[in-house]
Design a protein around this motif. Structure first.
Motif, PDB file in Angstrom:
ATOM      1  N   ALA A 130      16.022  -4.295  38.475  1.00  0.00           N
ATOM      2  CA  ALA A 130      15.441  -5.120  37.590  1.00  0.00           C
ATOM      3  C   ALA A 130      16.384  -6.303  37.085  1.00  0.00           C
ATOM      4  CB  ALA A 130      14.653  -4.320  36.445  1.00  0.00           C
ATOM      5  N   ILE A 131      17.553  -5.808  36.591  1.00  0.00           N
ATOM      6  CA  ILE A 131      18.596  -7.008  35.926  1.00  0.00           C
ATOM      7  C   ILE A 131      18.821  -7.942  37.238  1.00  0.00           C
ATOM      8  CG2 ILE A 131      21.007  -7.021  35.282  1.00  0.00           C
ATOM      9  CD1 ILE A 131      20.547  -4.188  34.045  1.00  0.00           C
ATOM     10  N   ILE A 132      19.051  -7.471  38.489  1.00  0.00           N
ATOM     11  CA  ILE A 132      19.408  -8.189  39.751  1.00  0.00           C
ATOM     12  C   ILE A 132      18.164  -9.177  39.674  1.00  0.00           C
ATOM     13  CG2 ILE A 132      19.867  -8.625  41.978  1.00  0.00           C
ATOM     14  CD1 ILE A 132      21.371  -5.774  41.798  1.00  0.00           C
ATOM     15  N   SER A 133      16.847  -8.720  39.730  1.00  0.00           N
ATOM     16  CA  SER A 133      15.924  -9.781  39.964  1.00  0.00           C
ATOM     17  C   SER A 133      15.729 -10.658  38.922  1.00  0.00           C
ATOM     18  CB  SER A 133      14.616  -8.818  40.148  1.00  0.00           C
ATOM     19  OG  SER A 133      14.151  -8.155  38.688  1.00  0.00           O
ATOM     20  N   ALA A 134      16.251 -10.325  37.480  1.00  0.00           N
ATOM     21  CA  ALA A 134      16.018 -11.111  36.731  1.00  0.00           C
ATOM     22  C   ALA A 134      17.119 -12.400  36.692  1.00  0.00           C
ATOM     23  CB  ALA A 134      16.391 -10.477  35.335  1.00  0.00           C
ATOM     24  N   LEU A 135      18.226 -12.050  37.277  1.00  0.00           N
ATOM     25  CA  LEU A 135      19.549 -12.995  37.362  1.00  0.00           C
ATOM     26  C   LEU A 135      19.205 -13.924  38.583  1.00  0.00           C
ATOM     27  CD1 LEU A 135      22.168 -10.483  36.542  1.00  0.00           C
ATOM     28  CD2 LEU A 135      21.119 -12.059  35.014  1.00  0.00           C
ATOM     29  N   ILE A 136      18.397 -13.650  39.704  1.00  0.00           N
ATOM     30  CA  ILE A 136      18.278 -14.520  40.989  1.00  0.00           C
ATOM     31  C   ILE A 136      18.093 -15.754  40.654  1.00  0.00           C
ATOM     32  CG2 ILE A 136      16.533 -14.924  42.951  1.00  0.00           C
ATOM     33  CD1 ILE A 136      16.624 -11.863  43.454  1.00  0.00           C
ATOM     34  N   HIS A 137      17.177 -16.172  39.780  1.00  0.00           N
ATOM     35  CA  HIS A 137      16.909 -17.689  39.522  1.00  0.00           C
ATOM     36  C   HIS A 137      17.799 -18.266  38.529  1.00  0.00           C
ATOM     37  CE1 HIS A 137      14.642 -15.874  36.252  1.00  0.00           C
ATOM     38  NE2 HIS A 137      14.150 -17.183  36.082  1.00  0.00           N
ATOM     39  N   ASN A 138      18.702 -17.502  38.111  1.00  0.00           N
ATOM     40  CA  ASN A 138      19.656 -18.276  36.986  1.00  0.00           C
ATOM     41  C   ASN A 138      19.152 -18.869  35.857  1.00  0.00           C
ATOM     42  OD1 ASN A 138      22.205 -18.919  36.317  1.00  0.00           O
ATOM     43  ND2 ASN A 138      22.278 -20.902  37.435  1.00  0.00           N
ATOM     44  N   PRO A 139      18.481 -17.855  35.144  1.00  0.00           N
ATOM     45  CA  PRO A 139      17.489 -18.473  34.104  1.00  0.00           C
ATOM     46  C   PRO A 139      18.405 -19.102  33.015  1.00  0.00           C
ATOM     47  CG  PRO A 139      18.052 -15.868  34.062  1.00  0.00           C
ATOM     48  CD  PRO A 139      18.513 -16.397  35.237  1.00  0.00           C
ATOM     49  N   LYS A 140      17.536 -20.009  32.084  1.00  0.00           N
ATOM     50  CA  LYS A 140      18.152 -20.619  31.040  1.00  0.00           C
ATOM     51  C   LYS A 140      18.177 -19.799  29.744  1.00  0.00           C
ATOM     52  CE  LYS A 140      17.166 -25.276  32.275  1.00  0.00           C
ATOM     53  NZ  LYS A 140      16.638 -26.649  31.779  1.00  0.00           N
ATOM     54  N   LEU A 141      17.020 -18.688  29.795  1.00  0.00           N
ATOM     55  CA  LEU A 141      16.878 -17.676  28.589  1.00  0.00           C
ATOM     56  C   LEU A 141      16.605 -16.370  29.479  1.00  0.00           C
ATOM     57  CD1 LEU A 141      16.366 -16.795  25.677  1.00  0.00           C
ATOM     58  CD2 LEU A 141      13.858 -17.488  26.327  1.00  0.00           C
ATOM     59  N   LEU A 142      17.578 -15.443  28.776  1.00  0.00           N
ATOM     60  CA  LEU A 142      17.293 -13.927  29.189  1.00  0.00           C
ATOM     61  C   LEU A 142      17.203 -13.142  28.172  1.00  0.00           C
ATOM     62  CD1 LEU A 142      18.150 -11.908  31.494  1.00  0.00           C
ATOM     63  CD2 LEU A 142      20.674 -11.934  30.761  1.00  0.00           C
ATOM     64  N   VAL A 143      15.790 -12.448  28.283  1.00  0.00           N
ATOM     65  CA  VAL A 143      15.413 -11.740  27.241  1.00  0.00           C
ATOM     66  C   VAL A 143      15.278 -10.278  27.736  1.00  0.00           C
ATOM     67  CG1 VAL A 143      13.302 -11.301  25.869  1.00  0.00           C
ATOM     68  CG2 VAL A 143      13.893 -13.670  26.571  1.00  0.00           C
ATOM     69  N   LEU A 144      15.924  -9.468  26.947  1.00  0.00           N
ATOM     70  CA  LEU A 144      15.856  -7.845  27.214  1.00  0.00           C
ATOM     71  C   LEU A 144      15.603  -7.071  26.331  1.00  0.00           C
ATOM     72  CD1 LEU A 144      19.187  -9.659  27.732  1.00  0.00           C
ATOM     73  CD2 LEU A 144      19.118  -7.721  29.659  1.00  0.00           C
ATOM     74  N   ASP A 145      14.908  -5.998  26.646  1.00  0.00           N
ATOM     75  CA  ASP A 145      14.478  -5.165  25.423  1.00  0.00           C
ATOM     76  C   ASP A 145      15.094  -3.807  25.822  1.00  0.00           C
ATOM     77  OD1 ASP A 145      12.908  -3.774  23.584  1.00  0.00           O
ATOM     78  OD2 ASP A 145      10.871  -4.060  24.615  1.00  0.00           O
ATOM     79  N   GLU A 146      16.113  -3.384  24.782  1.00  0.00           N
ATOM     80  CA  GLU A 146      16.872  -2.186  24.776  1.00  0.00           C
ATOM     81  C   GLU A 146      17.555  -2.060  26.171  1.00  0.00           C
ATOM     82  OE1 GLU A 146      17.777  -0.388  22.540  1.00  0.00           O
ATOM     83  OE2 GLU A 146      16.223  -0.682  20.985  1.00  0.00           O
ATOM     84  N   PRO A 147      18.322  -3.079  26.707  1.00  0.00           N
ATOM     85  CA  PRO A 147      18.815  -3.218  28.066  1.00  0.00           C
ATOM     86  C   PRO A 147      19.667  -2.067  28.453  1.00  0.00           C
ATOM     87  CG  PRO A 147      20.104  -4.637  26.906  1.00  0.00           C
ATOM     88  CD  PRO A 147      18.806  -4.249  25.915  1.00  0.00           C
TER      89      PRO A 147
END
Length: 243
Positions: free
Chosen positions: A148-165
């Motif tokens: 899930a973390i890797i999938s969130a980083l694939i598009h190089n987001p401007k905002l990263l939102v994490l719930d109890e990561p």
């Protein structure tokens, strides 16, 4: 860090059945380069706020803007620059890890070279390269969290939102995620994450907000809030004051 706001939550409230407010008049600003910790007990309103920010939860009271776009009126523009990692990732278990990552890359229109490079980098850092050919249904909770973390980083987001990561991650993976968060913020990404692990927040965040019973009881830079005390002491003091 700079003064450009990547996330603005303005007077956000959310009520559930019976009219009881789960979140009451929350206002938070997260600038580019911030690592912003959102701290509170379970049930304080953290996840409700986060789910509204990422467009999972509808709301009528208040406004939320991501990179200047309204979450309510321009959801696609917001989602294109945002990555969300929930506390309990719900992935497609009948896909392999690599199939899922390629699916997410397709959604965001990431080309073959770019996606390959990022998948190779992050899968290596989280030590799951050899497992990417296996079905997600065979993964442990920690491995699902890593995908899930890797999938969130694939598009190089401007905002990263994490719930109890950090829940469910082993110590090495937690360290890796913290390093990635710091690296991204140095490049101008904003990070907004909830946690109840106060020592992690104290070492990682430059700004924090403490929420209790749906209301913000303290917010500011780490230095402003702690004033030479530990974040744990500050949190317990704020908790007592609002009891």
């Amino acid at each position: 860090m700079n003064d450009r706001m990547m996330l603005e939550i303005r007077h956000f409230s959310k009520s559930y059945g019976g009219g009881k407010k789960a979140v009451d008049d929350v206002t938070i600003q997260v600038a580019c380069g911030d690592i912003y910790g959102f701290i509170g007990h379970n049930g304080a309103g953290k996840s409700t706020t986060i789910r509204a920010v990422v467009g999972v939860l509808d709301f009528t009271d208040g406004d939320i803007y991501i990179d200047g776009h309204s979450v309510r009126d321009e959801p696609m523009a917001c989602k294109q620059v945002t990555a969300y990692i929930p506390d309990n990732p719900d992935l497609y278990e009948n896909l392999t890890g690599i199939q899922y990552l390629n699916f997410v890359a397709d959604v965001f229109g990431i080309g073959p070279g770019e996606r390959e490079e990022r998948i190779r980098k992050y899968a290596g850092l989280f030590e799951i390269t050899d497992a990417l050919g296996d079905l997600i249904g065979s993964y442990s909770h920690g491995m699902k969290q890593k995908v899930a973390i890797i999938s969130a980083l694939i598009h190089n987001p401007k905002l990263l939102v994490l719930d109890e990561p950090f829940v469910g991650l082993d110590p090495k993976a937690s360290f890796t995620l913290k390093e990635i968060m710091r690296e991204m913020c140095e490049q101008g990404t904003a990070v907004f994450f909830s946690t109840h692990v106060l020592d992690v927040a104290e070492k990682l965040c430059n700004r924090v907000a403490i929420i209790k019973h749906g209301r913000i009881v303290a917010a500011g830079t780490m230095e402003e809030l702690t004033e030479g005390h530990s974040l744990e002491e500050t949190f317990l003091e704020a908790d007592r004051d609002e009891t």
